[in-house]
Design an enzyme around this catalytic site. Sequence first.
Site, PDB file in Angstrom:
ATOM      1  N   ASP A  57     -71.975 -15.049  46.231  1.00  0.00           N
ATOM      2  CA  ASP A  57     -72.302 -15.626  47.536  1.00  0.00           C
ATOM      3  C   ASP A  57     -71.040 -16.209  48.152  1.00  0.00           C
ATOM      4  OD1 ASP A  57     -73.592 -16.698  49.763  1.00  0.00           O
ATOM      5  OD2 ASP A  57     -75.180 -17.615  48.585  1.00  0.00           O
ATOM      6  N   ASP A  90     -67.170 -12.452  48.388  1.00  0.00           N
ATOM      7  CA  ASP A  90     -67.781 -11.245  48.912  1.00  0.00           C
ATOM      8  C   ASP A  90     -68.213 -10.316  47.777  1.00  0.00           C
ATOM      9  OD1 ASP A  90     -67.824  -8.459  49.968  1.00  0.00           O
ATOM     10  OD2 ASP A  90     -67.260  -9.463  51.823  1.00  0.00           O
ATOM     11  N   ASP A 139     -77.864 -10.731  55.586  1.00  0.00           N
ATOM     12  CA  ASP A 139     -77.750 -10.932  57.034  1.00  0.00           C
ATOM     13  C   ASP A 139     -78.097  -9.617  57.735  1.00  0.00           C
ATOM     14  OD1 ASP A 139     -76.944 -11.401  59.690  1.00  0.00           O
ATOM     15  OD2 ASP A 139     -75.373 -12.770  59.018  1.00  0.00           O
ATOM     16  N   LYS A 153     -77.685  -7.565  66.334  1.00  0.00           N
ATOM     17  CA  LYS A 153     -77.103  -6.921  67.510  1.00  0.00           C
ATOM     18  C   LYS A 153     -76.528  -5.560  67.127  1.00  0.00           C
ATOM     19  CE  LYS A 153     -75.944 -11.245  69.808  1.00  0.00           C
ATOM     20  NZ  LYS A 153     -74.866 -12.133  70.261  1.00  0.00           N
ATOM     21  N   ASP A 190     -86.829  -9.155  55.801  1.00  0.00           N
ATOM     22  CA  ASP A 190     -87.921  -9.397  56.735  1.00  0.00           C
ATOM     23  C   ASP A 190     -87.560  -8.891  58.129  1.00  0.00           C
ATOM     24  OD1 ASP A 190     -85.996 -11.462  57.113  1.00  0.00           O
ATOM     25  OD2 ASP A 190     -87.497 -12.656  58.184  1.00  0.00           O
ATOM     26  N   THR A 242     -88.161 -16.425  48.544  1.00  0.00           N
ATOM     27  CA  THR A 242     -86.891 -17.054  48.897  1.00  0.00           C
ATOM     28  C   THR A 242     -87.069 -17.906  50.149  1.00  0.00           C
ATOM     29  OG1 THR A 242     -86.048 -15.365  50.407  1.00  0.00           O
ATOM     30  CG2 THR A 242     -85.671 -15.003  48.035  1.00  0.00           C
ATOM     31  N   ARG A 243     -86.128 -18.777  50.378  1.00  0.00           N
ATOM     32  CA  ARG A 243     -86.171 -19.627  51.571  1.00  0.00           C
ATOM     33  C   ARG A 243     -86.162 -18.768  52.840  1.00  0.00           C
ATOM     34  NH1 ARG A 243     -82.448 -24.823  52.171  1.00  0.00           N
ATOM     35  NH2 ARG A 243     -83.425 -25.054  50.165  1.00  0.00           N
ATOM     36  N   PHE A 244     -85.281 -17.745  52.882  1.00  0.00           N
ATOM     37  CA  PHE A 244     -85.220 -16.873  54.064  1.00  0.00           C
ATOM     38  C   PHE A 244     -86.526 -16.115  54.241  1.00  0.00           C
ATOM     39  CE2 PHE A 244     -80.529 -17.191  53.512  1.00  0.00           C
ATOM     40  CZ  PHE A 244     -80.243 -17.698  54.773  1.00  0.00           C
ATOM     41  N   GLU A 245     -87.122 -15.695  53.143  1.00  0.00           N
ATOM     42  CA  GLU A 245     -88.397 -14.997  53.231  1.00  0.00           C
ATOM     43  C   GLU A 245     -89.469 -15.911  53.818  1.00  0.00           C
ATOM     44  OE1 GLU A 245     -91.393 -12.425  50.349  1.00  0.00           O
ATOM     45  OE2 GLU A 245     -89.766 -13.590  49.462  1.00  0.00           O
TER      46      GLU A 245
END
Length: 171
Positions: free
Chosen positions: A21, A48, A71, A75, A107, A144-147
């Site tokens: 991460d 990375d 991420d 765009k 997502d 996960t938190r993002f999920e």
Amino acid sequence: MGEATAQMAADAPATNILAADVHTPGQGNLLGLAEHHGLTNVRVANGDAIILLREMLTPDSLDGLRVYFPDPWPKKRHHKRRLIQPEFLTLAATRLKPGATVHCATDWEPYAEQMLDVLDAHPDFENSQPDGGFAPRPDFRPLTRFEGQGLDKGHVVNDLVFRRVPHDDQR
């Protein structure tokens, strides 16, 4: 912030986990969770994932690769920054053992479709799903938190589970 990774490590103590991460607060939190829960099967790489794969891991050294909620770079002009691209998969294939699993989750539906297209087209991977589509969410993948944030917004979560296929010289 490492909660899902710590949960996976706790649920599978015989599985060594290397978490990469660029987000240092997340790394620190994961290391703290590992220490607090006595998890000895977690290592954290700062930076990375592409550099980690290219410069720090040897061929056929990984039993699996998990890419959860990367991420989406929504765009169009930023799509080239998305992690799941043919070049990344070619590199990952060199580090994955034949038969290793690549498991992705997102997502962001347009990114899920791109991931599916790119993985389907890559000669080093085959879809684990007989119908060739998305996979059901595996029990071993914690929320996960993002999920959770995506689900709160009404997003659909898609999982992709592919296997690294052996080449003729590896059979």
